[in-house]
Design an enzyme around this catalytic site. Sequence first.
Site, PDB file in Angstrom:
ATOM      1  N   THR A   3       0.818  -1.220   0.000  1.00 45.54           N
ATOM      2  CA  THR A   3       0.000   0.000   0.000  1.00 45.54           C
ATOM      3  C   THR A   3       0.851   1.269   0.000  1.00 45.54           C
ATOM      4  O   THR A   3       0.326   2.369  -0.128  1.00 45.54           O
ATOM      5  CB  THR A   3      -0.912   0.031   1.245  1.00 45.54           C
ATOM      6  OG1 THR A   3      -0.063  -0.194   2.398  1.00 45.54           O
ATOM      7  CG2 THR A   3      -1.970  -1.047   1.193  1.00 45.54           C
ATOM      8  N   GLY A   4       2.164   1.121   0.154  1.00 45.48           N
ATOM      9  CA  GLY A   4       3.036   2.300   0.237  1.00 45.48           C
ATOM     10  C   GLY A   4       3.443   2.812  -1.132  1.00 45.48           C
ATOM     11  O   GLY A   4       3.109   2.213  -2.165  1.00 45.48           O
ATOM     12  N   VAL A  12       6.432   2.945  -2.594  1.00 45.87           N
ATOM     13  CA  VAL A  12       7.302   2.037  -3.353  1.00 45.87           C
ATOM     14  C   VAL A  12       6.564   0.744  -3.682  1.00 45.87           C
ATOM     15  O   VAL A  12       6.694   0.200  -4.782  1.00 45.87           O
ATOM     16  CB  VAL A  12       8.614   1.750  -2.584  1.00 45.87           C
ATOM     17  CG1 VAL A  12       9.427   0.670  -3.288  1.00 45.87           C
ATOM     18  CG2 VAL A  12       9.436   3.023  -2.442  1.00 45.87           C
ATOM     19  N   ARG A  42      -3.425  -2.393   9.606  1.00 46.85           N
ATOM     20  CA  ARG A  42      -4.255  -1.221   9.291  1.00 46.85           C
ATOM     21  C   ARG A  42      -4.859  -1.307   7.896  1.00 46.85           C
ATOM     22  O   ARG A  42      -5.934  -0.783   7.650  1.00 46.85           O
ATOM     23  CB  ARG A  42      -3.408   0.075   9.328  1.00 46.85           C
ATOM     24  CG  ARG A  42      -2.868   0.481  10.652  1.00 46.85           C
ATOM     25  CD  ARG A  42      -2.084   1.790  10.521  1.00 46.85           C
ATOM     26  NE  ARG A  42      -0.822   1.640   9.791  1.00 46.85           N
ATOM     27  CZ  ARG A  42       0.319   1.236  10.341  1.00 46.85           C
ATOM     28  NH1 ARG A  42       0.360   0.981  11.631  1.00 46.85           N
ATOM     29  NH2 ARG A  42       1.417   1.106   9.619  1.00 46.85           N
ATOM     30  N   SER A  43      -4.141  -1.916   6.964  1.00 51.09           N
ATOM     31  CA  SER A  43      -4.582  -1.932   5.557  1.00 51.09           C
ATOM     32  C   SER A  43      -5.274  -3.229   5.155  1.00 51.09           C
ATOM     33  O   SER A  43      -5.703  -3.348   4.009  1.00 51.09           O
ATOM     34  CB  SER A  43      -3.387  -1.739   4.628  1.00 51.09           C
ATOM     35  OG  SER A  43      -2.696  -0.584   4.971  1.00 51.09           O
ATOM     36  N   CYS A  78      18.099   4.636  -2.821  1.00 57.05           N
ATOM     37  CA  CYS A  78      17.755   5.259  -4.111  1.00 57.05           C
ATOM     38  C   CYS A  78      18.849   6.160  -4.670  1.00 57.05           C
ATOM     39  O   CYS A  78      19.199   6.078  -5.854  1.00 57.05           O
ATOM     40  CB  CYS A  78      16.455   6.038  -3.966  1.00 57.05           C
ATOM     41  SG  CYS A  78      16.367   7.029  -2.468  1.00 57.05           S
ATOM     42  N   GLN A 128      16.924  15.689  -3.408  1.00 55.08           N
ATOM     43  CA  GLN A 128      16.076  14.499  -3.320  1.00 55.08           C
ATOM     44  C   GLN A 128      14.593  14.807  -3.163  1.00 55.08           C
ATOM     45  O   GLN A 128      14.198  15.671  -2.371  1.00 55.08           O
ATOM     46  CB  GLN A 128      16.552  13.623  -2.148  1.00 55.08           C
ATOM     47  CG  GLN A 128      17.981  13.173  -2.341  1.00 55.08           C
ATOM     48  CD  GLN A 128      18.464  12.127  -1.363  1.00 55.08           C
ATOM     49  OE1 GLN A 128      19.638  12.093  -1.058  1.00 55.08           O
ATOM     50  NE2 GLN A 128      17.580  11.250  -0.888  1.00 55.08           N
ATOM     51  N   HIS A 166      15.127  12.039  -8.048  1.00 51.57           N
ATOM     52  CA  HIS A 166      16.295  12.578  -7.351  1.00 51.57           C
ATOM     53  C   HIS A 166      17.299  13.083  -8.390  1.00 51.57           C
ATOM     54  O   HIS A 166      17.507  12.441  -9.423  1.00 51.57           O
ATOM     55  CB  HIS A 166      17.012  11.483  -6.548  1.00 51.57           C
ATOM     56  CG  HIS A 166      16.284  11.019  -5.320  1.00 51.57           C
ATOM     57  ND1 HIS A 166      15.101  11.560  -4.869  1.00 51.57           N
ATOM     58  CD2 HIS A 166      16.609  10.041  -4.428  1.00 51.57           C
ATOM     59  CE1 HIS A 166      14.729  10.922  -3.759  1.00 51.57           C
ATOM     60  NE2 HIS A 166      15.617   9.998  -3.482  1.00 51.57           N
TER      61      HIS A 166
END
Length: 341
Positions: free
Chosen positions: A15-16, A18, A43-44, A132, A158, A248
């Site tokens: 769900t994030g 990335v 939570r998700s 990253c 960034q 970035h």
Amino acid sequence: MERKERYNVAVLGATGAVGRAMLETLERRHFPVGELRLLASPRSAGQTLTFAGRTYTVQAAEESAFAGIDIALFSAGAGASQVYAPMAVRQGAVVVDNSSAFRLQDDVPLVVPEVNPHAALQHHGIIANPNCSTIQLVVALKPLVDWGIEHVTVATYQAVSGMGQKAIDALQAETASGDREGTTLFPVASQEQRYRMAFNVLPQCDVFTENGYTKEEMKLVNESRKILELPHLRVSPTAVRVPVVYGHSEAVAVRFAQPVRAEQVRQRLTGAPGVVVVDDPAHALYPHPLMAEGTGDTYVGRIRQDLGDDHSVLMFVVADNLLKGAAWNAVQIAELLIQHA
Ligand code: A2P
């Protein structure tokens, strides 16, 4: 890993920011996904996400969720990786971990497929996906290594998406409000101090370490050394957060052991794996974050000689931090695994 037509894949942190990019990348790169399990925090659980036109329900991560999984892509932070990576490995999965939890462990390969693909095959169940800002730096440095790189000075610019979905939402809210003062929503790091990010530039990415450098800066040093297999490489980093959502940028100065001309660097980088050279100052063509957004390439431009040093060349390096800097690189690692299955 056993060779199969399709591989069962779990995404932890689905769900994030990335995690969603991982799903998008699996689909874009036509990864042969068999069963797909989307995992996040409790939570998700119950939330739905789509992949390749199908709807999937997010489950809370737990050991049994990894049963039957071949490849587990992790992007739920170092704490979650510490807990769930051993569970996934016990269940027979190979974990490609986007967190910093295992990156510097000797028995864990730290892989950028354009740079050190051979390392991926020496895993013991976990392969680490680098930070990253390090990924795009080493993609641009690797083609230059045989000239003898002595010293890399890098200042980063960034994007906030590197801090997760909440940071993207916070920057958008601050920008929409137009306020230049007042209470900010923006978390600099896991510290009390908060600054406004919209209309501002902050020379802090992640928390400070004892030597006065931030964790992000020390990742640039230590991870570049490990990936390039140059344990004594000098790296002088300054990591800076800017009010950009995706992508970035890095101003990089490379000092070589011998005289190297900017034109030689431009030629080497042109056509190098994963690199797109955009370098035509006469037409104001150079890399910038919006150019890189949505792509898996590393863009390099502004390639020029250091004014006072014929051993040094400067360049500007840009990539999409959620894609090449995270999800794209992780899926490329998974592809290496199945190519050698
Ligand atoms: P959740 O959405 O349920 O909090 P981001 O970096 O964009 O904030 O996303 C972090 C991702 O990692 C989210 O999918 C989040 O799930 C997940 N996550 C965070 N902590 C845990 C945890 N302890 N266990 C499982 N998933 C976690």
